[in-house]
Write a protein that holds these residues in place. Structure first.
Motif, PDB file in Angstrom:
ATOM      1  N   VAL A 100     -20.652  -0.089  -6.619  1.00 40.77           N
ATOM      2  CA  VAL A 100     -20.626   1.337  -6.920  1.00 40.77           C
ATOM      3  C   VAL A 100     -19.793   2.044  -5.856  1.00 40.77           C
ATOM      4  CG1 VAL A 100     -22.030   3.415  -7.193  1.00 40.77           C
ATOM      5  CG2 VAL A 100     -22.876   1.229  -8.039  1.00 40.77           C
ATOM      6  N   VAL A 101     -18.962   2.983  -6.278  1.00 38.71           N
ATOM      7  CA  VAL A 101     -18.118   3.746  -5.361  1.00 38.71           C
ATOM      8  C   VAL A 101     -19.001   4.560  -4.416  1.00 38.71           C
ATOM      9  CG1 VAL A 101     -16.329   5.502  -5.174  1.00 38.71           C
ATOM     10  CG2 VAL A 101     -16.292   3.879  -7.091  1.00 38.71           C
ATOM     11  N   GLN A 102     -18.815   4.365  -3.119  1.00 43.10           N
ATOM     12  CA  GLN A 102     -19.554   5.140  -2.110  1.00 43.10           C
ATOM     13  C   GLN A 102     -18.541   5.588  -1.055  1.00 43.10           C
ATOM     14  OE1 GLN A 102     -23.306   3.115  -1.087  1.00 43.10           O
ATOM     15  NE2 GLN A 102     -23.965   3.720  -3.114  1.00 43.10           N
ATOM     16  N   ASP A 103     -17.602   6.418  -1.538  1.00 41.58           N
ATOM     17  CA  ASP A 103     -16.383   6.730  -0.793  1.00 41.58           C
ATOM     18  C   ASP A 103     -16.607   7.482   0.504  1.00 41.58           C
ATOM     19  OD1 ASP A 103     -15.816   9.916  -1.786  1.00 41.58           O
ATOM     20  OD2 ASP A 103     -16.941   8.658  -3.164  1.00 41.58           O
ATOM     21  N   LYS A 104     -17.669   8.279   0.609  1.00 40.36           N
ATOM     22  CA  LYS A 104     -17.861   9.081   1.824  1.00 40.36           C
ATOM     23  C   LYS A 104     -18.011   8.210   3.065  1.00 40.36           C
ATOM     24  CE  LYS A 104     -17.995  13.048  -0.447  1.00 40.36           C
ATOM     25  NZ  LYS A 104     -17.555  12.518  -1.759  1.00 40.36           N
ATOM     26  N   LEU A 105     -18.487   6.981   2.901  1.00 42.83           N
ATOM     27  CA  LEU A 105     -18.652   6.081   4.048  1.00 42.83           C
ATOM     28  C   LEU A 105     -17.318   5.690   4.666  1.00 42.83           C
ATOM     29  CD1 LEU A 105     -21.417   3.639   2.730  1.00 42.83           C
ATOM     30  CD2 LEU A 105     -21.697   5.553   4.317  1.00 42.83           C
ATOM     31  N   PHE A 106     -16.234   5.841   3.907  1.00 48.59           N
ATOM     32  CA  PHE A 106     -14.921   5.405   4.375  1.00 48.59           C
ATOM     33  C   PHE A 106     -13.994   6.563   4.706  1.00 48.59           C
ATOM     34  CE2 PHE A 106     -16.834   2.299   1.545  1.00 48.59           C
ATOM     35  CZ  PHE A 106     -16.883   1.184   2.373  1.00 48.59           C
ATOM     36  N   LEU A 107     -14.543   7.768   4.792  1.00 53.28           N
ATOM     37  CA  LEU A 107     -13.766   8.910   5.271  1.00 53.28           C
ATOM     38  C   LEU A 107     -13.542   8.773   6.772  1.00 53.28           C
ATOM     39  CD1 LEU A 107     -15.624  11.768   3.375  1.00 53.28           C
ATOM     40  CD2 LEU A 107     -13.279  11.005   2.955  1.00 53.28           C
ATOM     41  N   PRO A 108     -12.373   9.154   7.282  1.00 50.28           N
ATOM     42  CA  PRO A 108     -12.108   9.014   8.721  1.00 50.28           C
ATOM     43  C   PRO A 108     -13.173   9.672   9.605  1.00 50.28           C
ATOM     44  CG  PRO A 108     -10.082   9.525   7.558  1.00 50.28           C
ATOM     45  CD  PRO A 108     -11.180   9.628   6.548  1.00 50.28           C
ATOM     46  N   GLY A 109     -13.599  10.897   9.241  1.00 46.97           N
ATOM     47  CA  GLY A 109     -14.597  11.579  10.052  1.00 46.97           C
ATOM     48  C   GLY A 109     -15.923  10.843  10.099  1.00 46.97           C
ATOM     49  N   LEU A 169      -5.585   3.230  12.169  1.00 48.18           N
ATOM     50  CA  LEU A 169      -4.973   3.832  10.999  1.00 48.18           C
ATOM     51  C   LEU A 169      -6.028   3.957   9.909  1.00 48.18           C
ATOM     52  CD1 LEU A 169      -2.462   4.794   9.412  1.00 48.18           C
ATOM     53  CD2 LEU A 169      -2.114   2.401   8.731  1.00 48.18           C
ATOM     54  N   PHE A 170      -6.267   5.159   9.427  1.00 45.53           N
ATOM     55  CA  PHE A 170      -7.245   5.384   8.369  1.00 45.53           C
ATOM     56  C   PHE A 170      -6.531   5.476   7.023  1.00 45.53           C
ATOM     57  CE2 PHE A 170      -9.350   7.177  12.129  1.00 45.53           C
ATOM     58  CZ  PHE A 170     -10.569   6.513  12.075  1.00 45.53           C
ATOM     59  N   GLU A 171      -6.908   4.594   6.107  1.00 47.85           N
ATOM     60  CA  GLU A 171      -6.344   4.636   4.761  1.00 47.85           C
ATOM     61  C   GLU A 171      -7.247   5.456   3.844  1.00 47.85           C
ATOM     62  OE1 GLU A 171      -3.746   1.539   3.195  1.00 47.85           O
ATOM     63  OE2 GLU A 171      -5.057   0.166   4.279  1.00 47.85           O
ATOM     64  N   ASN A 172      -6.805   5.659   2.618  1.00 47.19           N
ATOM     65  CA  ASN A 172      -7.583   6.387   1.637  1.00 47.19           C
ATOM     66  C   ASN A 172      -8.953   5.723   1.464  1.00 47.19           C
ATOM     67  OD1 ASN A 172      -8.439   6.486  -1.443  1.00 47.19           O
ATOM     68  ND2 ASN A 172      -7.321   8.372  -0.991  1.00 47.19           N
TER      69      ASN A 172
END
Length: 383
Positions: A138-147, A327-330
């Motif tokens: 399941v997409v849990q994208d907030k965990l991979f935000l740079p901040g 380097l932070f990717e999308n």
């Protein structure tokens, strides 16, 4: 070294999120970089087939991004043995039925959240996938935000000492659609179509809290509809039946208290659309989508409450930026690459359909807490 194709059914990518984040900034970006590098030196190349209801939109997307395959018939895509992954970013009300179809067709599952409109439906999908032996995520994208990744770096380094509390502020003003165009689709504000900020955002808050600070044990929430009338994409006025703001308190397993405000009816006077403040015995931090700043105990100013004199402390100036150092990717692309490697070479991927069900559970409990105006325990889930 060789390049191996992996067929991916992408259902619902004509929507805003599906097009921008999952298609363009993830799958197309992976294709343009030459694929996903594997442990043996080979590369895994996504071979997407776009699926949706609008033939013209599908055709235009395929032509714009040099994609050979598209169809309005999901059954045809599912019967093709070359397609081994099914991805879903449709509206929530359509997701459960399509994922069930894909599991029955023995496809590995990757999908947006919420995974269903109900906890019962989300748990059913997790159980079906487990019984079928298909890999799922399941997409849990907030965990991979740079901040947020910088914030996790601080947690892992023990910067905070004992974490005491978390304060999350999310939201922005979504225009009503009359004198300025609405930035979100109208179904977001219709309960009967699966809309509402609790249904949309509490699944995000569940995985952020669980994976960073400790599992959620109990919650108290108040949901409300501040803007009761809006205008849809066709210029027709409609009654907003779903909540557009929620104010919640969560108790975590280790005694941490999290206060989370979510609103589409708030004007932003903070560093970012999402800010997460963490306070601990040794230091504090505030993370946004990309940046993170800290204040250690030795650098903490000593204000004195006196409303009769002008404040002399520049509180904002007392914080230090956490450097990138990488380097932070999308965020969506990072998780896509992880899931592809999970499918192909069995790399770890803990964010499965059961984790998705936990998000649905928190949304359901949030709505129940608001309706009944009381605290609710959060039971553990398993399949």
């Amino acid at each position: 070294m060789s390049t191996k194709k992996i067929g991916i059914i992408m259902n619902g990518v004509t929507g805003r999120m599906g097009t921008r984040q999952h298609l363009i900034r993830s799958i197309i970006a992976i294709r343009e970089q030459g694929g996903v590098p594997l442990a043996n030196g080979d590369y895994l190349m996504p071979d997407p087939i776009l699926v949706g209801r609008n033939k013209n939109k599908l055709k235009a997307l395929a032509e714009n991004y040099n994609i050979d395959r598209w169809t309005t018939n999901l059954d045809d895509a599912l019967t093709d043995e070359n397609n081994i992954i099914y991805f879903d970013s449709q509206t929530t009300s359509l997701r459960e039925k399509a994922i069930k179809q894909a599991i029955e067709a023995n496809k590995h599952i990757y999908c947006e959240k919420p995974t269903s409109t109900s906890l019962e439906g989300s748990l059913k999908l997790a159980k079906l996938a487990k019984e079928a032996g298909v890999k799922n995520g399941v997409v849990q994208d907030k965990l991979f935000l740079p901040g947020v990744m910088k914030l996790k770096r601080l947690i892992d380094a023990g910067f905070f000492g004992n974490i005491l509390s978390v304060r999350m502020e999310f939201g922005y003003w979504v225009f009503e659609g009359d004198w300025q165009e609405c930035q979100r689709p109208s179904w977001n504000y219709k309960k009967e179509e699966g809309g509402g900020i609790i249904v949309d955002m509490f699944p995000h808050w569940r995985y952020v809290l669980d994976h960073l600070f400790g599992s959620v044990q109990a919650l108290s929430a108040v949901a409300t509809t501040h803007i009761t009338e809006r205008m849809d994409e066709a210029g027709n006025t409609y009654k907003a039946t779903a909540d557009d703001a929620a104010y919640a308190t969560f108790e975590l397993e280790n005694g941490v208290i999290a206060s989370v405000n979510s609103s589409w009816a708030v004007r932003v006077n903070r560093d970012d659309l999402l800010t997460i403040q963490v306070d601990g015995t040794e230091g504090s931090a505030v993370a946004g989508l990309r940046d993170c700043k800290t204040q250690h105990r030795v650098n903490t100013p000593k204000p004195v409450w006196n409303p009769d004199i002008e404040n002399t402390i520049d509180f904002q100036d007392q914080w230090e930026e956490v450097p990138d150092n990488q380097l932070f990717e999308n965020a969506f692309k990072i998780q896509w690459e992880m899931f592809l490697k999970h499918v192909y070479q069995n790399d770890s991927f803990p964010w499965d359909l059961l984790e998705g069900a936990k998000g649905t559970q928190l949304a359901d409990l949030g709505l129940q807490s608001s309706e009944e105006r009381r605290w609710l325990e959060v039971p553990s889930l398993n399949v």
